[in-house]
Design an enzyme around this catalytic site. Structure first.
Site, PDB file in Angstrom:
ATOM      1  N   CYS A   1       0.831  -1.213   0.000  1.00  0.00           N
ATOM      2  CA  CYS A   1       0.000   0.000   0.000  1.00  0.00           C
ATOM      3  C   CYS A   1       0.865   1.263   0.000  1.00  0.00           C
ATOM      4  O   CYS A   1       1.557   1.538   0.971  1.00  0.00           O
ATOM      5  CB  CYS A   1      -0.910  -0.068   1.233  1.00  0.00           C
TER       6      CYS A   1
ATOM      7  N   CYS B   1       0.098   3.772   2.742  1.00  0.00           N
ATOM      8  CA  CYS B   1       0.557   3.229   4.026  1.00  0.00           C
ATOM      9  C   CYS B   1       2.034   3.535   4.232  1.00  0.00           C
ATOM     10  O   CYS B   1       2.470   3.895   5.330  1.00  0.00           O
ATOM     11  CB  CYS B   1       0.353   1.710   4.077  1.00  0.00           C
TER      12      CYS B   1
END
Length: 128
Positions: free
Chosen positions: A31, A34
């Site tokens: 991600c 993230c």
């Protein structure tokens, strides 16, 4: 050494039970947002050593992600006195994360529990 704690289904309940203030970052290796949020979260952990900053890898711990209904990552959750008081998807900028932590610190947990009890009573008492 990291200021964050790796949370798994084995240590999650214990961590939340043993600490009155836990921040949880639901994330995954693949991600992009993230990865952008990780250093912001790490810095907040270093700046707030009295709080527990946990990370749940949603790929390694799908049961935890599912249990909390995590639909998108990163998602930040704050648990105080075993009550989730904040949950929001998206990578927060540093100032916003600092603000959210400050607001969560100021919460009157007796008042929060009272509001939860009232909501539950309303939901349970609608047919009575």
């Amino acid at each position: 050494m990291s200021a964050t704690v790796k949370l798994t289904k084995e240590n999650f309940d214990q961590t939340v039970t043993d600490n009155e203030f836990v921040l949880i970052d639901f994330w995954a290796e693949w991600c992009g947002p993230c990865k952008q949020f990780a250093p912001v979260y790490e810095k907040a952990a270093e700046d707030n050593p009295d709080l527990v900053f946990g990370k749940v890898d949603t790929e390694a711990q799908p049961e935890l992600a599912q249990a909390f209904g995590i639909q998108s990552i990163p998602t930040l959750m704050i648990v105080r006195d075993q009550v989730a008081v904040f949950a929001q998807p998206g990578a927060l900028p540093e100032a916003a994360l600092t603000d959210v932590i400050g607001q969560a610190r100021k919460l009157d947990m007796d008042q929060v529990r009272q509001q939860i009890a009232e909501q539950q009573a309303q939901q349970g008492g609608q047919g009575a």
